[in-house]
Motif scaffolding. Sequence first.
Motif, mmCIF file in Angstrom:
data_model
loop_
_atom_site.group_PDB
_atom_site.id
_atom_site.type_symbol
_atom_site.label_atom_id
_atom_site.label_comp_id
_atom_site.label_asym_id
_atom_site.label_seq_id
_atom_site.Cartn_x
_atom_site.Cartn_y
_atom_site.Cartn_z
ATOM 1 N N CYS B 214 1.605 1.481 -3.467
ATOM 2 C CA CYS B 214 0.155 1.216 -3.281
ATOM 3 C C CYS B 214 -0.561 1.905 -4.042
ATOM 4 O O CYS B 214 -0.495 3.127 -4.135
ATOM 5 C CB CYS B 214 -0.412 1.119 -1.837
ATOM 6 S SG CYS B 214 -2.201 1.116 -1.811
ATOM 7 N N SER B 215 -1.317 1.466 -5.317
ATOM 8 C CA SER B 215 -2.256 2.081 -5.924
ATOM 9 C C SER B 215 -3.695 1.948 -5.690
ATOM 10 O O SER B 215 -4.508 2.328 -6.467
ATOM 11 C CB SER B 215 -1.964 1.826 -7.643
ATOM 12 O OG SER B 215 -2.020 0.700 -7.810
ATOM 13 N N ASN B 216 -4.125 1.524 -4.629
ATOM 14 C CA ASN B 216 -5.156 1.570 -3.985
ATOM 15 C C ASN B 216 -6.330 0.632 -4.858
ATOM 16 O O ASN B 216 -7.569 1.119 -4.975
ATOM 17 C CB ASN B 216 -5.719 2.754 -3.739
ATOM 18 C CG ASN B 216 -5.150 3.365 -2.655
ATOM 19 O OD1 ASN B 216 -5.001 3.022 -1.383
ATOM 20 N ND2 ASN B 216 -4.970 4.855 -2.535
ATOM 21 N N THR B 217 -5.846 -0.345 -5.396
ATOM 22 C CA THR B 217 -6.767 -1.174 -6.091
ATOM 23 C C THR B 217 -7.801 -2.128 -5.051
ATOM 24 O O THR B 217 -8.508 -2.761 -5.649
ATOM 25 C CB THR B 217 -5.946 -2.385 -7.000
ATOM 26 O OG1 THR B 217 -5.315 -3.283 -6.348
ATOM 27 C CG2 THR B 217 -5.159 -1.787 -8.195
ATOM 28 N N GLU B 218 -7.247 -2.086 -3.894
ATOM 29 C CA GLU B 218 -7.842 -2.912 -3.044
ATOM 30 C C GLU B 218 -7.951 -4.427 -3.112
ATOM 31 O O GLU B 218 -8.799 -5.150 -2.395
ATOM 32 C CB GLU B 218 -9.314 -2.414 -2.744
ATOM 33 C CG GLU B 218 -9.341 -0.893 -2.332
ATOM 34 C CD GLU B 218 -10.702 -0.289 -2.044
ATOM 35 O OE1 GLU B 218 -11.607 -1.119 -2.165
ATOM 36 O OE2 GLU B 218 -10.710 1.181 -2.017
ATOM 37 N N ALA B 219 -7.381 -4.982 -4.198
ATOM 38 C CA ALA B 219 -7.434 -6.371 -4.288
ATOM 39 C C ALA B 219 -6.330 -7.098 -2.910
ATOM 40 O O ALA B 219 -6.974 -8.097 -2.447
ATOM 41 C CB ALA B 219 -6.369 -6.830 -5.443
#
Lengths: 217, 250
Positions: B214-219
């Motif tokens: 998870c790279s926290n793009t929040e998509a």
Amino acid sequence: MNTQIRKIIMACTGLFLCFFLLIHFLGNTQLFLAPEEARKSFNMYSSFLTGNIFVKLVSYVLYLSIILHAIYALIISTINRKAGGHYSTDNRGRSSKWYSRNMGILGTIILIFIVLHFQNFWYVYKFGSIGLDPWGHKDLYTVVVTAFQQGWLVIVYVIAMAALAYHLIQGISSGIRTLGLFHPKFVRWINIFGMVYAIAICVGFALMPIYIYFTHN
Amino acid sequence: MKLYLKIWRQKDRVSEGKLVEYTLDNVNTHMSFLEMLDTLNNQLITNNEEPVEFDHDCREGICGQCGVVINGIAHGPLKNTTTCQLHMREFKDNETILIEPFRAAGFPVKKDLKVDRGAFDRIISSGGYVSVNTGQAPEANTIPVGHETAEAAFDSAACIGCGACVATCKNGSAALFTSAKITQLALLPQAKEERDQRALKMIAQMDKEQFGHCSNTEACEVECPQGISVLNIARMNYEYNRASFLKFKK
């Protein structure tokens, strides 16, 4: 090693680098002083930093953090690229910010900048031939001023700071959540703090070469 | 309305797939997206062609079975909607619609638009449960659960496991799905006994299933039919860190 551990390494090294930026920034604000005063105080500050054992230890942690952050970014990106799906038409970008999806590219720009920055000043200070100022310190201030009289270098520095600002806006909020901050109220505050911190530091850094370029040309 | 469809056709897991073009006339704007595909399949069967396979079940937006990528977006242009709840009025007459299966290393394509989401089942069975002794059902009010806690747990439990989070994530990460279950159970007193083991086991299984970081793009939150919050992922990180670094007894 699992996904969580890799992310924790990215978060810890990244947040340490963010903290380092603040100290680096505060030290460098001396460049905004009147030229003679700036020269004296900036050179004194630089020689204080090189002579201090504690600063030396912190600098090793800094080098290690940069290296680990870059290596793990590469490992994570490679795994993610294989894990993620590819579509013939891809409109998934509508649901996230461009900089959150391109941390790797922003990071690469920053890494190239770090190499250039080390070569510009760190290498010259440590291994180059550098004159002494009237107070007997290595005259790093003159090296800085000479460097920033080149317009192209000023532009490169400003572009790098823009990349850094976007990298930090995403990185600070992402890193802190990786470490486990989940309360909605605190997360909101951290997002605001991260945004302000990133913009303030990067604009401040970008102003240094611009200020020197215009006041010394 | 008339539609031009480009649909991913793939014979089986090992075969190479390709986009095939179809034209569909007389599509009613009140049809759901799946009903439009049913209409296409009727046309294909009448012409002695193989129908397009896709997953579906309740068609009420609550089971999480359906899900395709429509014009490059999981579950199509409407936000927070499942494919079955998307209607043809969202599209224009003579529009070309591109339909592909959910794609990720953790979701191999089985046939056409059907993907194997067994990885989600294996993540749940690795720790997404509460162990109870068999026998009579315990008295419901023995363990009090505050209203706020119950509501927060239910918000996480609302995940229907459709997999749109994985399809939307550029990293093919299953963090939102896994974290929703970990958070739901971490909040409830009945499930707290196993919270450390649960976080460790479910994350280990998630990694084993070839999902990315998870790279926290929040998509994922934006496209999730249930609007599951990304703060569940932060909570999962907390649960993992707590289990790994703060607890001495494993």
